[in-house]
Structure formats: structure tokens, C-alpha cells
Design a protein around this motif. Structure first.
Motif, PDB file in Angstrom:
ATOM      1  N   GLY A  37       0.800  -1.225   0.000  1.00 22.02           N
ATOM      2  CA  GLY A  37       0.000   0.000   0.000  1.00 22.02           C
ATOM      3  C   GLY A  37       0.828   1.269   0.000  1.00 22.02           C
ATOM      4  N   PHE A  38       1.888   1.297  -0.800  1.00 20.52           N
ATOM      5  CA  PHE A  38       2.773   2.469  -0.900  1.00 20.52           C
ATOM      6  C   PHE A  38       3.324   2.860   0.470  1.00 20.52           C
ATOM      7  CE2 PHE A  38       0.480   2.499  -4.825  1.00 20.52           C
ATOM      8  CZ  PHE A  38       1.360   3.024  -5.758  1.00 20.52           C
ATOM      9  N   LEU A  39       3.792   1.864   1.190  1.00 17.95           N
ATOM     10  CA  LEU A  39       4.332   2.066   2.535  1.00 17.95           C
ATOM     11  C   LEU A  39       5.482   3.064   2.558  1.00 17.95           C
ATOM     12  CD1 LEU A  39       5.004  -0.505   5.262  1.00 17.95           C
ATOM     13  CD2 LEU A  39       7.017   0.509   4.221  1.00 17.95           C
ATOM     14  N   GLN A  40       6.297   3.102   1.482  1.00 20.60           N
ATOM     15  CA  GLN A  40       7.457   3.989   1.467  1.00 20.60           C
ATOM     16  C   GLN A  40       7.071   5.463   1.473  1.00 20.60           C
ATOM     17  OE1 GLN A  40       6.319   2.036  -1.076  1.00 20.60           O
ATOM     18  NE2 GLN A  40       7.592   2.300  -2.879  1.00 20.60           N
ATOM     19  N   VAL A  41       5.808   5.757   1.151  1.00 15.62           N
ATOM     20  CA  VAL A  41       5.321   7.139   1.218  1.00 15.62           C
ATOM     21  C   VAL A  41       4.624   7.384   2.552  1.00 15.62           C
ATOM     22  CG1 VAL A  41       3.763   8.851   0.202  1.00 15.62           C
ATOM     23  CG2 VAL A  41       5.040   7.279  -1.284  1.00 15.62           C
ATOM     24  N   LYS A  42       3.709   6.501   2.898  1.00 13.81           N
ATOM     25  CA  LYS A  42       2.881   6.695   4.091  1.00 13.81           C
ATOM     26  C   LYS A  42       3.669   6.643   5.389  1.00 13.81           C
ATOM     27  CE  LYS A  42      -1.234   4.637   1.916  1.00 13.81           C
ATOM     28  NZ  LYS A  42      -2.213   3.520   1.988  1.00 13.81           N
ATOM     29  N   HIS A  43       4.697   5.803   5.430  1.00 14.50           N
ATOM     30  CA  HIS A  43       5.368   5.565   6.710  1.00 14.50           C
ATOM     31  C   HIS A  43       6.846   5.981   6.721  1.00 14.50           C
ATOM     32  CE1 HIS A  43       1.827   3.515   8.235  1.00 14.50           C
ATOM     33  NE2 HIS A  43       1.770   2.841   7.104  1.00 14.50           N
ATOM     34  N   LEU A  44       7.258   6.813   5.758  1.00 12.09           N
ATOM     35  CA  LEU A  44       8.637   7.302   5.762  1.00 12.09           C
ATOM     36  C   LEU A  44       8.953   8.135   7.003  1.00 12.09           C
ATOM     37  CD1 LEU A  44      11.389   7.585   4.428  1.00 12.09           C
ATOM     38  CD2 LEU A  44      10.490   9.515   3.101  1.00 12.09           C
ATOM     39  N   PRO A  45       8.073   9.064   7.438  1.00 12.12           N
ATOM     40  CA  PRO A  45       8.380   9.823   8.674  1.00 12.12           C
ATOM     41  C   PRO A  45       8.606   8.908   9.875  1.00 12.12           C
ATOM     42  CG  PRO A  45       6.582  10.865   7.484  1.00 12.12           C
ATOM     43  CD  PRO A  45       6.824   9.534   6.816  1.00 12.12           C
ATOM     44  N   ALA A  47       9.636   5.811   9.753  1.00 10.88           N
ATOM     45  CA  ALA A  47      10.902   5.117   9.531  1.00 10.88           C
ATOM     46  C   ALA A  47      12.089   5.990   9.930  1.00 10.88           C
ATOM     47  CB  ALA A  47      11.022   4.709   8.061  1.00 10.88           C
ATOM     48  N   LEU A  48      12.017   7.266   9.612  1.00 16.66           N
ATOM     49  CA  LEU A  48      13.106   8.180   9.965  1.00 16.66           C
ATOM     50  C   LEU A  48      13.208   8.356  11.476  1.00 16.66           C
ATOM     51  CD1 LEU A  48      12.609  10.872   7.159  1.00 16.66           C
ATOM     52  CD2 LEU A  48      14.449   9.181   7.321  1.00 16.66           C
ATOM     53  N   ARG A  49      12.070   8.336  12.173  1.00 16.62           N
ATOM     54  CA  ARG A  49      12.110   8.410  13.643  1.00 16.62           C
ATOM     55  C   ARG A  49      12.735   7.147  14.226  1.00 16.62           C
ATOM     56  NH1 ARG A  49       6.752  10.162  13.092  1.00 16.62           N
ATOM     57  NH2 ARG A  49       5.987   8.188  13.960  1.00 16.62           N
ATOM     58  N   PHE A  50      12.336   5.983  13.709  1.00 16.26           N
ATOM     59  CA  PHE A  50      12.882   4.719  14.194  1.00 16.26           C
ATOM     60  C   PHE A  50      14.395   4.643  13.963  1.00 16.26           C
ATOM     61  CE2 PHE A  50       8.662   2.212  13.628  1.00 16.26           C
ATOM     62  CZ  PHE A  50       8.229   2.707  14.850  1.00 16.26           C
ATOM     63  N   MET A  51      14.874   5.298  12.913  1.00 18.56           N
ATOM     64  CA  MET A  51      16.289   5.231  12.556  1.00 18.56           C
ATOM     65  C   MET A  51      17.181   5.720  13.701  1.00 18.56           C
ATOM     66  SD  MET A  51      18.155   6.955   9.233  1.00 18.56           S
ATOM     67  CE  MET A  51      17.966   8.650   9.806  1.00 18.56           C
ATOM     68  N   PHE A  52      16.714   6.731  14.430  1.00 19.06           N
ATOM     69  CA  PHE A  52      17.520   7.310  15.510  1.00 19.06           C
ATOM     70  C   PHE A  52      17.086   6.834  16.902  1.00 19.06           C
ATOM     71  CE2 PHE A  52      17.805  10.493  12.085  1.00 19.06           C
ATOM     72  CZ  PHE A  52      19.183  10.543  11.944  1.00 19.06           C
ATOM     73  N   VAL A 312       9.221  -5.688  11.470  1.00 15.51           N
ATOM     74  CA  VAL A 312       8.665  -4.574  10.693  1.00 15.51           C
ATOM     75  C   VAL A 312       9.422  -3.282  10.983  1.00 15.51           C
ATOM     76  CG1 VAL A 312       6.622  -3.131  10.328  1.00 15.51           C
ATOM     77  CG2 VAL A 312       6.387  -5.610  10.520  1.00 15.51           C
ATOM     78  N   ARG A 313       9.708  -3.069  12.240  1.00 13.78           N
ATOM     79  CA  ARG A 313      10.452  -1.866  12.634  1.00 13.78           C
ATOM     80  C   ARG A 313      11.807  -1.820  11.932  1.00 13.78           C
ATOM     81  NH1 ARG A 313      10.768   1.352  17.775  1.00 13.78           N
ATOM     82  NH2 ARG A 313      12.833   2.312  17.777  1.00 13.78           N
ATOM     83  N   GLN A 314      12.518  -2.957  11.909  1.00 14.77           N
ATOM     84  CA  GLN A 314      13.821  -2.982  11.246  1.00 14.77           C
ATOM     85  C   GLN A 314      13.668  -2.822   9.731  1.00 14.77           C
ATOM     86  OE1 GLN A 314      16.731  -2.723  12.649  1.00 14.77           O
ATOM     87  NE2 GLN A 314      17.658  -2.587  10.603  1.00 14.77           N
ATOM     88  N   GLY A 315      12.568  -3.339   9.184  1.00 11.42           N
ATOM     89  CA  GLY A 315      12.310  -3.133   7.770  1.00 11.42           C
ATOM     90  C   GLY A 315      12.184  -1.658   7.439  1.00 11.42           C
ATOM     91  N   MET A 319      14.698   0.605   5.121  1.00 10.88           N
ATOM     92  CA  MET A 319      14.157   1.378   3.998  1.00 10.88           C
ATOM     93  C   MET A 319      14.781   2.760   3.893  1.00 10.88           C
ATOM     94  SD  MET A 319      10.126   2.238   3.328  1.00 10.88           S
ATOM     95  CE  MET A 319      10.027   3.561   4.552  1.00 10.88           C
ATOM     96  N   THR A 320      15.123   3.349   5.044  1.00 14.24           N
ATOM     97  CA  THR A 320      15.717   4.687   5.021  1.00 14.24           C
ATOM     98  C   THR A 320      17.089   4.689   4.344  1.00 14.24           C
ATOM     99  OG1 THR A 320      16.778   4.426   7.201  1.00 14.24           O
ATOM    100  CG2 THR A 320      14.535   5.294   7.169  1.00 14.24           C
ATOM    101  N   GLY A 321      17.728   3.516   4.263  1.00 17.11           N
ATOM    102  CA  GLY A 321      19.027   3.439   3.607  1.00 17.11           C
ATOM    103  C   GLY A 321      18.946   3.828   2.143  1.00 17.11           C
ATOM    104  N   THR A 322      17.926   3.307   1.440  1.00 22.70           N
ATOM    105  CA  THR A 322      17.734   3.667   0.037  1.00 22.70           C
ATOM    106  C   THR A 322      17.357   5.135  -0.104  1.00 22.70           C
ATOM    107  OG1 THR A 322      17.067   1.422  -0.542  1.00 22.70           O
ATOM    108  CG2 THR A 322      16.366   3.171  -2.030  1.00 22.70           C
ATOM    109  N   PHE A 323      16.541   5.632   0.831  1.00 18.57           N
ATOM    110  CA  PHE A 323      16.157   7.043   0.809  1.00 18.57           C
ATOM    111  C   PHE A 323      17.383   7.944   0.937  1.00 18.57           C
ATOM    112  CE2 PHE A 323      14.983  10.915   3.152  1.00 18.57           C
ATOM    113  CZ  PHE A 323      14.021  11.443   2.297  1.00 18.57           C
ATOM    114  N   ILE A 324      18.248   7.640   1.902  1.00 16.14           N
ATOM    115  CA  ILE A 324      19.441   8.463   2.126  1.00 16.14           C
ATOM    116  C   ILE A 324      20.408   8.347   0.957  1.00 16.14           C
ATOM    117  CG2 ILE A 324      21.485   8.753   3.580  1.00 16.14           C
ATOM    118  CD1 ILE A 324      19.727   7.798   5.943  1.00 16.14           C
ATOM    119  N   ASP A 325      20.645   7.119   0.504  1.00 11.78           N
ATOM    120  CA  ASP A 325      21.645   6.882  -0.534  1.00 11.78           C
ATOM    121  C   ASP A 325      21.284   7.539  -1.856  1.00 11.78           C
ATOM    122  OD1 ASP A 325      22.319   4.948  -3.030  1.00 11.78           O
ATOM    123  OD2 ASP A 325      23.982   4.926  -1.623  1.00 11.78           O
TER     124      ASP A 325
END
Length: 474
Positions: A37-45, A47-52, A312-315, A319-325
């Protein structure tokens, strides 16, 4: 005979890195994007919070951020500087647009890889973690698919030792050092039957020692170094490109228009629009895939070691790796090249980016060149560390966790770093490139086969996000 063998390797490299692999990777990305369901758009914020925000009580060997930095250390490399320039020169500014499309779909793929890495990893009595495509193939698809897992591990180990992690990166570092300190090769020494600049020799020795001190310490030391170097290097490079963009604000709209028009062949001569569009797509998508490694199966090897209770959290973190790269760093590089007009000056490779820095930064040309050299050195150095870890984990799987085999691999890896500056055999690099492509096919097959598991785990997490009974990975 050697020329025939080299010609065959080049042909085969073109085949495996041609349309079949590119289409397969894009198809998997499209499948996962719709299933999630286009998770990379809906849940990117999120994902970025989980990253830190690391999980203190999760199982694993390193923090989620450390695992991400280990993965980024391998993906953020010379490709972000040299590869983007090569794609734009060959495919026009439109290659940058298609690079973004590949990254958008690749975020869903990288999410699935990170999720499956945690979902099917193994942890022994000593707390040692081993996971990645070989384990989600074996544990997720079943024991009858173990042969496919071993194929992946074999090619992954080869990539790390034979080129992508060693020879090509070392050559990139020593060449950058040589270009800055001794471009005319005025100070040379005769070694191995040829003359080499002292800058190459000294740079190679220092690099060998630095790599040896890190990789002999294993994953924790690699993660510790990556957690410091990767953010520093990424921020420093992005800061340079941001300065270029800020000092050329009025040129950005025109650059964006140029990228979009070129992506669809609108800037080509009459009758050549379709051909120009196809070239831009091929170069941009191939570079985007090669840069962020979404679908290749390398990043989930690092993700498996993360201290987390939720796959799921680690997924999401992965995902943020591709976003950053790609979405961030490659875009910054590409826009800097386009708006400074460096892509159509008859230059190639790193020279394109050097010109963009020299003409874009409000500093003397020598200072701009020095900044880019430092970025290149750090980018390539961390790629060496990341691929050492990937190669070790692949060997652990193949050797049934034979510690002596792993230590032997580390010694051979450091030795490869030492001889890397003096290697000129293109066949070795081509073989590594082929291995890199071949390791993707088993991983992509697994992602398709286990896409139902990914979708089910994701639905459960999102539905019961606050319920700790659901957050525990099985």
C-alpha cells in the motif's frame, strides 16, 4: 586467449546487468509497493524516527542505527560521486529522474529485505546472529531451497573478496590521493615491475593498516566505526552539495526542467525522443539499483544483526538506507552536475563531479578538489568495511560457522587491500561485477515467494502498533 576470455566476461557482464535483471528488480519493487500500500510514502516519517531511536531490550549484536550504518557503509560509495556522473553523461540529465523512480520502488524492496532478515534470522547460545537472504531462503522457503541460499552466499563472498569490496575501492582511494598530491607522477618508485607514485604506495599502506585494525575486530568494531564515519561523511558531502545548490538557487528550476524533459526524450532531436528516453531509463535505473543495492540482498545481512524485537520496525529502518543513498545523496550530486553544466563538457567519471565542485562551490578550485578527494576516500573506505562484513557472513553460512575459515577470510581480505593499488587486471573487476548481479537473482526469487509474509507482518504491526504482544518478531 586472455583477450578472448576478457571479451567473454565483458559480454556476460552486459547480459547479467542488462534488461532481464533490471526488469526483474523493478517488477519486484512494483509488486511490493502495491502489496504494501505504498508504505514507502505513508510511513517514511515513522521510519526516519525509528532510525535514531534504538531498542535497548531487543535481541541482536548491534543497535538498529549501527546495523543501518553498516549497510550504508557499503552502499554509500564512489557510485554516489562517480556513478551518478557516469549515468548522466551516458544517458543525459534524464537519467537522474529514472534513478529516483528506481529508488522509490527500491525502498519497498529494501523494506522487505530488512523485515525478512529479522523474521528468519538465527541466534545461537552465545548471542551470535546470522541472517540475510540465505536464512530467509532456507527458513522461509524451506530446506529444499537450501541450494538457492548457498548460491547466494557463494556469489556474495566472491563479490566481497574479489573486487567490489577490495580492488575497485582501493583503486578509487589511491587514485583520488594521487590525483590531488602527485597528478604528474613526479615522485615515483619502481615496484612489481612498474613505476608507481609514492602517493599511491603510502596511501595504500595507510589504508591497509586502517582496514586491518577495523576488520580484525569483527562486526562490533565495524559498526562502531561506521556509526561515526558514515554520518560524518554523508553530512559533509551533502553540506558541500547544499552549498552548491544554495549559491545557484536561480538555476535549480531550469535544471529540474532539463532533467524531466530529458527523462522523456523531449530535448532530443526530432525522431530521437524514444531512443533518448530508453537510454536515460536504462542508465538511470541501472545506476540507481547499483548505488542503493535494493534487491541485491547485501543490506539484509547487516540488518539481521540489529537489536530489535520487531521485524517490521527494522524493515522501516532499512528502507531509510535507500532514501538516504539515492533520494538524498545521488539527487544532490545529480543536480549539482546538471546546474553547473558539467555533464556535457566532454569529461568522464570523477572529473565531471570535480568540475561541478570547482565551478559550484564558492571556494578556490584546489580547496573544492580537496573536499571531494576527502569524500571519495571516506566513501570508498566505508564500502570496504561493509563488504568485508557481508563476505564474512556469507562464508559463515557456507562453512557452517567455521571460525578459522572466517579468520582466514579476514587475512585474505586485508591482503587484497594491500595489493589493490597495484592491480590492473580488468577481468578481476568484471568477475566481481558479474558476481554482484548473480547474487541478486536468488534474493529476488525469495522476495517474491515471501511477499505474502512481508504483507502479513506489516498489516499486523500497523494494526496493533501499540500492542507489545504484536511487536515481538517470531
Amino acid at each position: 586467449m586472455f583477450h578472448q576470455f576478457n571479451a567473454f566476461l565483458l559480454w556476460f557482464d552486459g547480459v547479467v546487468w542488462g534488461l532481464p535483471l533490471i526488469i526483474f528488480i523493478l517488477a519486484v519493487g512494483i509488486l511490493l509497493t502495491f502489496r504494501l500500500g505504498f508504505l514507502q510514502v505513508k510511513h517514511l516519517p515513522k521510519a526516519l524516527r525509528f532510525m535514531f531511536k534504538n531498542e535497548a531490550d531487543g535481541e541482536g549484536e548491534v543497535t538498529s542505527f549501527g546495523a543501518l550504518c553498516t549497510a550504508l557503509s557499503a552502499t554509500i560509495g564512489t557510485g554516489n560521486i562517480v556513478g551518478v556522473a557516469t549515468a548522466i553523461v551516458a544517458g543525459g540529465p534524464g537519467a537522474l529522474f529514472w534513478m529516483e523512480i528506481a529508488a522509490f520502488l527500491g525502498m519497498a524492496t529494501k523494506y522487505a529485505e530488512g523485515l525478512l532478515a529479522i523474521r528468519f534470522r538465527t541466534i545461537d547460545d552465545r548471542g551470535h546472529v546470522l541472517g540475510g537472504p540465505f536464512y530467509y531462503i532456507e527458513n522461509g522457503m524451506g530446506k529444499k531451497w537450501t541450494w538457492l541460499a548457498k548460491i547466494f552466499a557463494f556469489f556474495g563472498m566472491g563479490v566481497g573478496l574479489f573486487g567490489i569490496g577490495t580492488f575497485t575501492q582501493v583503486n578509487g582511494i589511491t587514485s583520488a590521493i594521487n590525483t590531488f598530491f602527485d597528478p604528474r607522477n613526479l615522485h615515483t618508485v619502481h615496484l612489481f615491475g612498474a613505476n608507481y607514485s609514492w602517493s599511491i604506495v603510502i596511501g595504500g599502506i595507510i589504508l591497509t593498516i586502517a582496514v586491518g585494525l577495523v576488520v580484525i575486530g569483527g562486526l562490533r568494531r565495524i559498526a562502531q566505526v561506521s556509526e561515526v564515519v558514515v554520518p560524518f561523511m554523508a553530512v559533509a558531502y551533502v553540506a558541500c552539495t547544499v552549498i552548491i545548490l544554495l549559491t545557484h538557487l536561480t538555476h535549480i528550476p531550469a535544471a529540474v526542467v532539463t532533467v524531466v524533459q530529458s527523462a522523456f526524450g523531449l530535448r532530443a532531436m526530432a525522431g530521437g525522443a524514444l531512443g533518448a528516453m530508453i537510454v536515460a531509463m536504462q542508465k538511470g535505473i541501472a545506476r540507481g539499483i547499483f548505488s542503493n543495492e535494493s534487491g541485491l540482498g547485501s543490506a539484509p545481512i547487516a540488518a539481521a544483526a540489529a537489536q530489535t524485537k520487531s521485524c517490521v520496525r527494522q524493515g522501516l529502518v532499512s528502507m531509510t538506507g535507500t532514501f538516504i543513498d539515492t533520494i538524498v545523496i545521488c539527487t544532490m550530486t545529480g543536480l549539482s552536475i546538471v546546474l553547473t553544466g558539467s555533464w556535457n563538457k566532454g569529461l568522464e567519471g570523477v572529473d565531471v563531479t570535480i568540475r561541478a565542485f570547482q565551478h559550484g562551490l564558492p571556494f578556490p578550485a584546489q580547496v573544492a578538489s580537496f573536499l571531494l578527494m576527502i569524500c571519495l576516500v571516506f566513501f570508498a573506505f566505508t564500502t570496504i568495511l561493509g563488504w568485508n562484513y557481508y563476505g564474512e557472513r556469507c562464508l559463515e553460512y557456507l562453512s557452517n560457522r567455521n571460525y578459522k575459515a572466517v579468520m582466514t577470510y579476514r587475512v585474505l581480505y586485508v591482503l587484497a587491500i594491500f595489493i589493490g593499488p597495484f592491480m590492473t587486471v580488468e577481468a578481476v573487476w568484471t568477475i566481481a561485477d558479474i558476481f554482484n548481479a548473480l547474487m541478486a537473482f536468488p534474493n529476488l526469487i525469495a522476495l517474491v515467494a515471501l511477499s505474502g509474509v512481508v504483507a502479513a507482518e506489516t498489516r499486523a504491526f500497523l494494526k496493533h502498533e501499540e500492542d507489545p504482544r504484536i511487536l515481538s518478531s517470531k
